[in-house]
Design an enzyme around this catalytic site. Structure first.
Site, PDB file in Angstrom:
ATOM      1  N   THR A 186       7.810   7.326   3.677  1.00  0.00           N
ATOM      2  CA  THR A 186       8.575   6.629   2.638  1.00  0.00           C
ATOM      3  C   THR A 186       9.348   7.678   1.849  1.00  0.00           C
ATOM      4  O   THR A 186       8.853   8.779   1.632  1.00  0.00           O
ATOM      5  CB  THR A 186       7.590   5.903   1.685  1.00  0.00           C
ATOM      6  N   GLY A 236       5.055  -3.960   1.122  1.00  0.00           N
ATOM      7  CA  GLY A 236       4.280  -2.888   0.502  1.00  0.00           C
ATOM      8  C   GLY A 236       4.581  -2.732  -0.980  1.00  0.00           C
ATOM      9  O   GLY A 236       5.131  -3.630  -1.632  1.00  0.00           O
ATOM     10  N   ASP A 237       4.247  -1.578  -1.487  1.00  0.00           N
ATOM     11  CA  ASP A 237       4.385  -1.330  -2.925  1.00  0.00           C
ATOM     12  C   ASP A 237       5.790  -0.916  -3.340  1.00  0.00           C
ATOM     13  O   ASP A 237       6.178  -1.102  -4.498  1.00  0.00           O
ATOM     14  CB  ASP A 237       3.415  -0.220  -3.365  1.00  0.00           C
ATOM     15  N   GLY A 253       0.530   1.055   0.669  1.00  0.00           N
ATOM     16  CA  GLY A 253       1.026   0.222  -0.417  1.00  0.00           C
ATOM     17  C   GLY A 253       0.022  -0.745  -1.015  1.00  0.00           C
ATOM     18  O   GLY A 253       0.071  -1.037  -2.208  1.00  0.00           O
ATOM     19  N   THR A 274       4.288   7.043  -2.883  1.00  0.00           N
ATOM     20  CA  THR A 274       4.200   6.993  -1.424  1.00  0.00           C
ATOM     21  C   THR A 274       2.738   6.949  -1.030  1.00  0.00           C
ATOM     22  O   THR A 274       1.920   7.625  -1.648  1.00  0.00           O
ATOM     23  CB  THR A 274       4.910   8.197  -0.786  1.00  0.00           C
ATOM     24  N   ARG A 287       4.362  -8.718   5.882  1.00  0.00           N
ATOM     25  CA  ARG A 287       3.727  -7.806   4.918  1.00  0.00           C
ATOM     26  C   ARG A 287       4.783  -7.054   4.096  1.00  0.00           C
ATOM     27  O   ARG A 287       5.770  -6.556   4.622  1.00  0.00           O
ATOM     28  CB  ARG A 287       2.848  -6.820   5.674  1.00  0.00           C
TER      29      ARG A 287
HETATM   30  N1  GLY Z   1       4.190   2.849   0.455  1.00  0.00           N
HETATM   31  C1  GLY Z   1       4.944   2.127   1.377  1.00  0.00           C
HETATM   32  C2  GLY Z   1       4.277   0.980   1.934  1.00  0.00           C
HETATM   33  O1  GLY Z   1       3.047   0.895   1.935  1.00  0.00           O
HETATM   34  O2  GLY Z   1       4.942   0.090   2.411  1.00  0.00           O
END
Ligand code: GLY
Length: 275
Positions: free
Chosen positions: A165, A195-196, A219, A216, A193
């Site tokens: 990321t 992520g964060d 997530g 990073t 899905r």
């Molecule tokens: N940190 C990126 C994700 O988990 O999508």
């Protein structure tokens, strides 16, 4: 001030050849210099963050844009966010499939729509309508990421893995902070899905009163522990003034994300107006 990351991941000294290391360092340096040059000329932190992340998105090396990992179904679904620390305006996109530079789509959501977050087909359509560069989904196919997926699929109970990321945080001459993050998510992710990275307060956050943060790592943990906002809150509410102590407390703030994520990888980059 300008700080970037190219992601937590599974690149180790053992599997990183000197040539690969050189490529990573050169591309990161190019992106860093581009962001820094904008700030040096009096440009905005938002422009610095977007420009530098676009450079990494255009490289196959990082898990963002061109180099995005594959989902379980063999697709590339990309997430990105950008946030303006001065106004707390923000834009995020999740699961886009045809936008060459998701970070610019996130910025367009912030600046050209009344919304904060758009996902999937709607986000792709919006990006098309506002004139961003659109690519065929095959643009995101890279042999390296395809092989990563095949390896994950062959493992029983395959855990999703994550590499690269990208993110940037900037402080401009006017004293305004900005943060941005862009990712392909995790290899072998399923069921839409997200992520964060595109979730404000989890993987991305900026406010002038505290910090700009780009995270990073896996997530799911950053979302559950609202890591980016926690880091900002530590600055804001604890009124930390002593730099080494503050660093220690920030490390505590994300340590749980590392500890519980199993893969033990995660991190963040933060910039603060008075550092
Ligand atoms: N940190 C990126 C994700 O988990 O999508």
């Amino acid at each position: 001030m300008f700080v970037m990351h190219g992601g937590a991941g599974t690149i180790t000294r053992q599997n990183l050849t000197p040539d690969m290391e050189k490529q990573y360092r050169e591309k990161l340096e190019e992106a860093l210099r581009a962001g820094h040059a904008i700030l040096a000329k009096g440009g905005t932190s938002l422009d610095a963050v977007e420009t530098s992340i676009r450079i990494l998105e255009d490289s196959p090396l990082f898990n963002a844009g061109k180099g995005a990992v594959f989902t379980h179904d063999g697709r590339n679904e990309l997430d990105a966010a950008i946030m303006d620390g001065k106004t707390k305006r923000a834009g995020t996109v999740a699961g886009v499939t045809i936008v060459k530079n998701p970070i610019s789509a996130a910025r367009a959501v912030m600046e050209k729509s009344p919304h904060v977050m758009m996902s999937g087909r709607g986000a792709d359509l919006f990006a098309t309508q506002v004139g961003l560069e659109i690519v065929d989904p095959s643009y995101f196919w890279t042999e390296r990421r395809w092989k990563d997926l095949q390896r994950e699929l062959m493992k029983e109970n395959a855990a999703s893995s994550h590499k690269g990321t990208v993110g940037a945080v900037a402080l401009d001459q006017a004293g305004n902070l900005a943060a941005g993050t862009s990712t392909g998510g995790t290899t072998n992710k399923k069921y839409g899905r997200i992520g964060d990275s595109p979730i404000l307060g989890a993987g991305t956050y900026a406010e002038n009163e505290s910090v700009a943060v780009s995270c990073t790592g896996t997530g799911e943990y950053f979302i559950r522990w609202t890591v980016a906002h926690d880091i900002a809150a530590l600055y804001k509410y604890r009124g930390m003034s002593d730099h080494p102590r503050r660093e220690g407390q920030l490390r505590d703030a994300v340590q749980y994300a590392r500890d519980v994520s199993g893969v033990g990888r995660g991190g963040w980059r933060a910039a603060r107006a008075d550092l």
